[in-house]
Design a protein around this motif. Structure first.
Motif, PDB file in Angstrom:
ATOM      1  N   PRO A 197      73.395  92.274  14.033  1.00  0.00           N
ATOM      2  CA  PRO A 197      72.071  92.391  13.726  1.00  0.00           C
ATOM      3  C   PRO A 197      71.161  90.847  12.785  1.00  0.00           C
ATOM      4  CG  PRO A 197      73.071  93.944  12.235  1.00  0.00           C
ATOM      5  CD  PRO A 197      73.987  92.546  12.595  1.00  0.00           C
ATOM      6  N   SER A 198      69.233  91.494  13.644  1.00  0.00           N
ATOM      7  CA  SER A 198      68.804  89.832  13.016  1.00  0.00           C
ATOM      8  C   SER A 198      67.738  90.870  12.759  1.00  0.00           C
ATOM      9  CB  SER A 198      69.448  89.208  14.016  1.00  0.00           C
ATOM     10  OG  SER A 198      68.258  89.064  14.700  1.00  0.00           O
ATOM     11  N   ILE A 199      66.710  90.157  12.130  1.00  0.00           N
ATOM     12  CA  ILE A 199      65.268  90.166  12.453  1.00  0.00           C
ATOM     13  C   ILE A 199      64.742  88.712  12.734  1.00  0.00           C
ATOM     14  CG2 ILE A 199      65.325  92.538  10.571  1.00  0.00           C
ATOM     15  CD1 ILE A 199      64.468  90.721   8.706  1.00  0.00           C
ATOM     16  N   ALA A 200      63.701  88.690  12.770  1.00  0.00           N
ATOM     17  CA  ALA A 200      62.503  87.804  12.904  1.00  0.00           C
ATOM     18  C   ALA A 200      60.969  87.177  12.625  1.00  0.00           C
ATOM     19  CB  ALA A 200      62.679  87.311  14.615  1.00  0.00           C
ATOM     20  N   LEU A 201      60.194  87.174  12.120  1.00  0.00           N
ATOM     21  CA  LEU A 201      59.473  86.939  11.641  1.00  0.00           C
ATOM     22  C   LEU A 201      57.743  86.708  12.951  1.00  0.00           C
ATOM     23  CD1 LEU A 201      57.344  87.262   8.637  1.00  0.00           C
ATOM     24  CD2 LEU A 201      57.609  84.820   8.462  1.00  0.00           C
ATOM     25  N   ARG A 202      56.567  86.980  12.605  1.00  0.00           N
ATOM     26  CA  ARG A 202      56.044  86.687  13.606  1.00  0.00           C
ATOM     27  C   ARG A 202      54.653  86.739  12.781  1.00  0.00           C
ATOM     28  NH1 ARG A 202      53.899  89.683  18.436  1.00  0.00           N
ATOM     29  NH2 ARG A 202      55.437  88.825  19.426  1.00  0.00           N
ATOM     30  N   VAL A 203      54.381  85.234  12.199  1.00  0.00           N
ATOM     31  CA  VAL A 203      52.837  84.868  11.493  1.00  0.00           C
ATOM     32  C   VAL A 203      52.219  84.525  12.361  1.00  0.00           C
ATOM     33  CG1 VAL A 203      54.068  85.424   9.011  1.00  0.00           C
ATOM     34  CG2 VAL A 203      54.136  83.835  10.233  1.00  0.00           C
ATOM     35  N   ALA A 204      50.253  84.579  11.802  1.00  0.00           N
ATOM     36  CA  ALA A 204      49.145  83.544  13.097  1.00  0.00           C
ATOM     37  C   ALA A 204      50.221  81.808  12.918  1.00  0.00           C
ATOM     38  CB  ALA A 204      48.591  83.739  12.280  1.00  0.00           C
ATOM     39  N   ALA A 205      50.476  81.754  13.985  1.00  0.00           N
ATOM     40  CA  ALA A 205      50.762  79.775  13.603  1.00  0.00           C
ATOM     41  C   ALA A 205      49.312  79.163  13.536  1.00  0.00           C
ATOM     42  CB  ALA A 205      51.392  79.602  15.161  1.00  0.00           C
ATOM     43  N   THR A 206      47.951  79.985  14.083  1.00  0.00           N
ATOM     44  CA  THR A 206      46.773  78.991  13.521  1.00  0.00           C
ATOM     45  C   THR A 206      45.438  80.654  13.986  1.00  0.00           C
ATOM     46  OG1 THR A 206      45.327  78.089  15.368  1.00  0.00           O
ATOM     47  CG2 THR A 206      46.606  79.166  15.980  1.00  0.00           C
ATOM     48  N   ARG A 249      54.991  73.350  12.408  1.00  0.00           N
ATOM     49  CA  ARG A 249      55.671  74.595  12.546  1.00  0.00           C
ATOM     50  C   ARG A 249      55.809  75.840  11.896  1.00  0.00           C
ATOM     51  NH1 ARG A 249      62.232  73.898  12.331  1.00  0.00           N
ATOM     52  NH2 ARG A 249      62.373  74.845  10.367  1.00  0.00           N
ATOM     53  N   THR A 250      55.023  76.846  12.655  1.00  0.00           N
ATOM     54  CA  THR A 250      55.451  78.426  11.816  1.00  0.00           C
ATOM     55  C   THR A 250      56.761  79.641  12.962  1.00  0.00           C
ATOM     56  OG1 THR A 250      52.813  77.878  11.951  1.00  0.00           O
ATOM     57  CG2 THR A 250      53.571  79.838  11.799  1.00  0.00           C
ATOM     58  N   ALA A 251      56.832  79.942  11.446  1.00  0.00           N
ATOM     59  CA  ALA A 251      57.753  81.803  12.672  1.00  0.00           C
ATOM     60  C   ALA A 251      56.825  81.805  13.850  1.00  0.00           C
ATOM     61  CB  ALA A 251      58.599  82.250  11.346  1.00  0.00           C
ATOM     62  N   THR A 252      57.748  82.313  14.733  1.00  0.00           N
ATOM     63  CA  THR A 252      56.474  83.608  15.586  1.00  0.00           C
ATOM     64  C   THR A 252      58.102  83.696  16.298  1.00  0.00           C
ATOM     65  OG1 THR A 252      55.686  84.133  17.326  1.00  0.00           O
ATOM     66  CG2 THR A 252      56.569  82.242  17.818  1.00  0.00           C
ATOM     67  N   TYR A 253      57.886  84.646  17.020  1.00  0.00           N
ATOM     68  CA  TYR A 253      58.658  85.986  17.804  1.00  0.00           C
ATOM     69  C   TYR A 253      58.030  85.503  19.503  1.00  0.00           C
ATOM     70  CZ  TYR A 253      58.006  90.221  16.636  1.00  0.00           C
ATOM     71  OH  TYR A 253      57.376  91.465  16.684  1.00  0.00           O
ATOM     72  N   CYS A 254      58.206  85.538  20.598  1.00  0.00           N
ATOM     73  CA  CYS A 254      57.754  85.364  21.941  1.00  0.00           C
ATOM     74  C   CYS A 254      57.221  86.267  22.211  1.00  0.00           C
ATOM     75  CB  CYS A 254      58.554  84.925  23.082  1.00  0.00           C
ATOM     76  SG  CYS A 254      57.665  84.449  25.135  1.00  0.00           S
ATOM     77  N   GLU A 255      56.075  86.751  22.861  1.00  0.00           N
ATOM     78  CA  GLU A 255      55.068  87.942  23.228  1.00  0.00           C
ATOM     79  C   GLU A 255      55.694  87.917  24.826  1.00  0.00           C
ATOM     80  OE1 GLU A 255      55.561  90.621  21.893  1.00  0.00           O
ATOM     81  OE2 GLU A 255      54.053  91.826  23.509  1.00  0.00           O
ATOM     82  N   VAL A 256      55.603  86.752  25.727  1.00  0.00           N
ATOM     83  CA  VAL A 256      55.389  86.712  26.895  1.00  0.00           C
ATOM     84  C   VAL A 256      56.011  87.599  27.690  1.00  0.00           C
ATOM     85  CG1 VAL A 256      55.313  85.166  28.808  1.00  0.00           C
ATOM     86  CG2 VAL A 256      54.814  83.823  26.733  1.00  0.00           C
ATOM     87  N   CYS A 257      57.725  88.188  27.229  1.00  0.00           N
ATOM     88  CA  CYS A 257      58.640  88.964  28.352  1.00  0.00           C
ATOM     89  C   CYS A 257      58.756  90.128  26.886  1.00  0.00           C
ATOM     90  CB  CYS A 257      58.801  88.575  29.190  1.00  0.00           C
ATOM     91  SG  CYS A 257      61.355  88.523  27.751  1.00  0.00           S
ATOM     92  N   PHE A 258      59.655  90.905  27.655  1.00  0.00           N
ATOM     93  CA  PHE A 258      60.707  91.231  26.354  1.00  0.00           C
ATOM     94  C   PHE A 258      61.873  91.168  25.428  1.00  0.00           C
ATOM     95  CE2 PHE A 258      61.036  92.687  30.959  1.00  0.00           C
ATOM     96  CZ  PHE A 258      62.188  92.695  30.828  1.00  0.00           C
ATOM     97  N   TRP A 259      61.517  90.684  26.046  1.00  0.00           N
ATOM     98  CA  TRP A 259      63.063  89.762  25.187  1.00  0.00           C
ATOM     99  C   TRP A 259      62.674  89.174  23.881  1.00  0.00           C
ATOM    100  CZ3 TRP A 259      67.522  91.118  28.158  1.00  0.00           C
ATOM    101  CH2 TRP A 259      68.311  90.561  27.777  1.00  0.00           C
ATOM    102  N   LYS A 260      61.824  88.913  23.452  1.00  0.00           N
ATOM    103  CA  LYS A 260      60.978  88.437  22.479  1.00  0.00           C
ATOM    104  C   LYS A 260      62.071  87.069  21.546  1.00  0.00           C
ATOM    105  CE  LYS A 260      58.495  93.309  21.811  1.00  0.00           C
ATOM    106  NZ  LYS A 260      57.936  92.514  22.744  1.00  0.00           N
TER     107      LYS A 260
END
Lengths: 746, 178
Positions: free
Chosen positions: A493-502, A48-59
């Protein structure tokens, strides 16, 4: 026919030089996954890899699960994320389809004329980026960097925004403002001194009364709001929905008010009347924090439920009952600001009316109403100050005194050569937004595109807009790239990370890489004083007291609030962000600018005999036009249908599943037919369709020609004079049952 | 132990998240599904009722699909879960015909496929994928033999129904209603 310099190129129609025959040199992906499906059930070792969604703006923050070969198998929400609480929505779960879609843009493309015919030719990244840089330099030399316009959305927008600012252009805009939520931000800012922002700080989980005005939570899948609406249902909250259509939310409501379209302000004024004259508003809140209550009381004196009945078709006792339900729940009540609110051109005033109601009910800054949001400021990676442009979006939007962001339609107008144009735009970069579907008045848009000296489009998919580009730069999907840290407003408040899963499929690259490579070619080295985005993120995380290592393990990190309580405490002195520091029922600012200081109901056009109001909205499985071709989501809904009331169907002789074309009041006919869905869920004066369908690019093998495109039929725009929003709900259509295009097919 | 699913129709918005989550969890090929959404509207504008719900195999206690299977591929495992052993299935389709819920489909590789209540996840102590993803939290899963379980409690306190009770299959998927 006007002979267009920039003809639309359907990418699939390419000859031997086309991408269809491209050897996929960069692809190591096994496209056949069918046989392994059988064995895969829970048996594979997934990483598993950390990401956040980019399909909509809710992220929403998520975990991407990949197998040993690097195939993304599934996406699961991050449990610690306040945007999703471990549960993605269908589009987030189906994000894998964005990665697997074989129709993706695969390599850079350059428009060339071969044998007198315009076509796209494959290019190397160097070739494509060199061309973009040389065009940008040329435009800057000839007209100034300000003549480069940026139209953007989402994460890619942030990277190209930095590029543009560094190069000296602040000529930017995004449809998310003038074509979506702009009016509510202005309306609420005028009243409470604060934007609503995203995600909305609505305290739905603790509310006692949720009022939705055309807002269709449950069909819009704004994740944490759906989750909290469920909590509200469990808690027995009263839900009131105002909508000409039995939306999903309306079906879950205690009160559904099936309003005559375009009359919402009359209902809002009548609600104010009842709250004030029945003495059921939050008196302490209004006295302590309000400004202009007496004027408001006088203003709404005659706006009785009986007055509103004749306009809205909502019965007076329904208006009274619902107002009393709000009063009883006060201050734990939410008049939801909505999201896509560009309807009739007086949208800032409607948003103001909604804000004023919230003020009367004392819900802003109260538990169960609106909480005070907080976000973490991500420190900027050090770079020299941006050059000061001579003009930019502000000058272009100057005629709208309260425009707080770039107005897309003004950028578009400034791109059409005209001797009266004080500011002239000559080239565009379009990143992550399919303007053909997101901007109404297609004729004007295409006129602007045709006049441009250069158009570069960055996207992951061959969306309609790519067909007009001079250069197409294929971005890899969010699952294949590292991106900016996500910081958004929330309870804490929070932050979220997106790194490449592949690794990126095909010859695609992350937006951050593309922006930096263009920047270096433009000599902006000092603004790109790092090797890659990872270095930037590592530095930012260190500043925030975290690290990449930590974030890779947790994906989301929460921080304690620093701005104090989420709610106003009893009797507290509270300064609001308005000019007066008060909740402004009466807006002196609007009055000074020549607008109504308090909302007034004004009648809008209604359809003539034989025409029906074109309403449109979201389906829960899709986001804008960008997901229609996604194989997983397309599987759930592959076309839109036209909702027609059974009475209308009888009068017009329409049957379920029958294909019809639509012609609007300006004689524009839908390019593709749409199937009729006869349903009681829609009023007899309107028809309804989901937005984003009826796409024109054949390269989108699943989306092409499926259903009708609402945007194409929206040619009559009313512009909000206060902030520049493009109102789209004043378009009317009639049905055409015989193919109107059959004689002109080529 | 008797596994059951309880779905609250008052909360379901019919978004199909359960369908996609099942597809990606269980590698259900595109074009097929183990669960799906139904919508029913009754009444005349504006006096209307709308019911949205997520449907799937009901893991019936009296399962016609298991009875009619000629090879024993369709069978019942612990907790009452109805499963299909793919390599014992000859794809005759008798079970598909016998199911009153239309819950089974022929997989492109020949065998019959259907919901397993995500048996592989239950074994790891996880909830079925559809239950754990649902943004409305309208799905509940547990053991009906345990009177203290959430599903038992919900059926005790809330009005509910099952689908096609007249088929006499004793289904184990319940719907909470108004």
């Amino acid at each position: 026919m006007v002979n267009s310099r920039r003809s639309f190129i359907k990418i699939s129609a390419l000859g031997a030089s086309g991408i269809a025959l491209t050897p996929l040199a960069f692809s190591s992906i096994n496209e056949s996954t069918l046989s392994e499906n059988l064995l895969a059930e829970g048996t594979k070792n997934l990483k598993r890899t950390a990401t956040y969604c980019e399909v909509c703006f809710w992220k929403c923050a998520a975990w991407a699960y990949t197998d040993e070969e690097g195939n993304v198998k599934k996406l699961v929400g991050n449990e610690n994320d306040p945007h999703c609480n471990g549960r993605l929505c269908p589009r987030g779960t189906g994000g894998v389809g964005m990665y697997n879609d074989k129709d993706r843009l695969k390599t850079p493309l350059i428009r060339k004329t071969i044998d007198g015919k315009e076509t796209f030719v494959e290019a190397s990244w160097d070739e494509a980026l060199d061309l973009v840089a040389s065009k940008f330099k040329g435009i800057k030399k000839k007209y100034g960097a300000e003549s480069l316009g940026l139209l953007k959305h989402g994460c890619p927008g942030a990277h190209f925004n930095h590029l543009f600012r560094s190069f000296g252009s602040e000529t930017d805009a995004e449809p998310a403002y003038a074509q979506c939520r702009g009016p509510r931000e202005t309306g609420f800012a005028l009243t409470f001194g604060s934007w609503v922002g995203s995600p909305e700080p609505t305290d739905i989980r603790d509310t006692k009364c949720l009022v939705l005005i055309g807002s269709h939570i449950g069909e819009n899948m704004h994740n944490s709001q759906i989750q909290e609406m469920s909590d509200a249902i469990d808690n027995g909250a009263t839900i009131i929905t105002v909508d000409p259509r039995l939306s999903t939310a309306a079906s879950k409501s205690d009160y559904w008010l099936p309003i005559k379209p375009s009359t919402d302000i009359a209902l809002l004024l009548a609600w104010m009347h009842v709250l004030i004259y029945e003495d059921i508003y939050d008196k302490d809140y209004v006295e302590r924090y309000g400004l202009g209550f007496d004027e408001l009381k006088e203003h709404v004196k005659d706006f009785t439920p009986e007055w509103a009945y004749g306009i809205t078709t909502i019965k007076p006792d329904q208006i009274r009952k619902t107002a009393r339900a709000m009063g009883a729940a006060s201050p734990a009540v939410i008049i939801h600001p909505g999201r896509h609110v560009v309807w009739y051109g007086d949208d800032t005033q409607r948003a103001r009316a909604m804000a004023i109601l919230n003020g009367l009910l004392g819900s802003w800054g109260r538990r169960g109403g609106f909480y005070f949001k907080e976000k973490i400021k991500i420190p900027d990676f050090p770079h020299p100050p941006y050059p000061e442009p001579k003009w930019g979006w502000k000058e272009l939007a100057a005629k709208y005194p309260l425009a707080d962001m770039g107005i897309t339609t003004e950028l578009i107008r400034a791109s059409i050569p005209n001797k009266d144009n004080k500011y002239q735009i000559k080239a565009w970069m379009v990143a992550g937004t399919n303007l053909i579907q997101s901007i109404p008045d297609t004729k004007l848009l295409l006129e602007a595109i045709d006049a441009l000296e250069f158009l570069v489009v960055i996207d992951t998919m061959p969306m309609d807009i790519t067909g007009y580009a001079d250069v197409i730069l294929p971005e890899c999907t969010y699952l294949e790239r590292c991106d900016i840290l996500r910081s958004a407003t929330n309870r804490e408040p929070s932050i979220a990370l997106r790194v490449a899963a592949t690794t990126p499929k095909y010859n695609t690259k992350p937006g951050s890489w593309i922006a930096r490579e263009i920047g270096l070619r433009l000599g902006l080295d000092e603004y790109y004083n790092y090797e890659n985005l990872k270095e930037v993120i590592e530095w930012q995380l260190e500043q925030l007291g975290s690290s990449l290592e930590e974030m890779k393990k947790i994906g989301v990190k929460k921080f304690p609030r620093k701005s104090g309580s989420m709610y106003i405490t009893e009797g507290e002195h509270h300064e609001f962000g308005t000019q007066s520091g008060k909740v402004e029922f009466y807006s002196a600012e609007l009055e000074e600018l020549g607008f109504d200081p308090m909302p007034v109901y004004k009648s809008h056009d209604h359809p003539e005999q034989g025409f029906y109001r074109l309403n449109y909205g979201r389906s829960p499985m899709h986001t804008f036009s960008r997901t229609i071709n996604n194989p997983n989501l397309n599987d759930l809904m592959d076309e839109n249908k036209l909702w027609v009331n059974p009475k209308v169907a009888r009068i017009e002789g329409l049957k379920n599943e029958q294909e019809v074309w639509l012609e609007n009041q300006d004689g524009v006919i839908s390019e593709f037919p749409i199937k009729v869905r006869v349903t009681e869920r829609i009023r007899w004066d309107s028809v309804y369709m989901y937005h984003g369908f009826g796409q024109h690019n054949k390269k989108l093998s699943r989306a092409y020609g499926k259903g009708a495109c609402d945007t194409q039929l929206i040619t009559k725009i009313s512009t909000d004079p206060i902030m520049g929003g493009s109102a789209m709900r004043g378009n009317f259509v009639k049905f055409i049952t015989n193919n109107p295009h059959k004689d002109i097919e080529v | 132990m008797r596994y059951a699913m309880v779905i609250d129709t008052l909360k379901c918005v019919g978004c199909s998240d359960c369908v996609v989550a099942c597809q990606t969890e269980n590698n259900v090929p595109i074009g097929y599904c183990r669960d799906w959404i139904t919508e029913s509207v009754s009444g005349t504008y504006p006096t209307l009722e709308l019911e949205l719900k997520s449907e799937r195999c009901n893991h019936c206690s009296s399962a016609p699909c298991v009875r009619c299977c000629p090879t024993g591929a369709s069978h019942i495992v612990e907790g009452g879960i109805v499963k299909v052993t793919a390599n014992e299935c000859i794809g005759c389709g008798a079970c598909i015909e016998s199911c009153p819920y239309d819950a089974r489909y022929q997989h492109p590789e020949g065998h019959v496929d259907k919901c397993t209540f995500c048996h592989h996840r239950l074994e790891k102590g996880q909830l079925p994928a559809c239950v754990s993803v649902c943004p409305t939290k309208c799905m509940y899963f547990g053991d009906l033999d345990d009177p203290t379980s959430e599903v038992s409690q919900l059926l005790k306190s809330r009005k509910h129904k099952v689908l096609a009770p007249e088929a006499g299959t004793k289904p184990n998927v319940y719907y909470l209603i108004k």
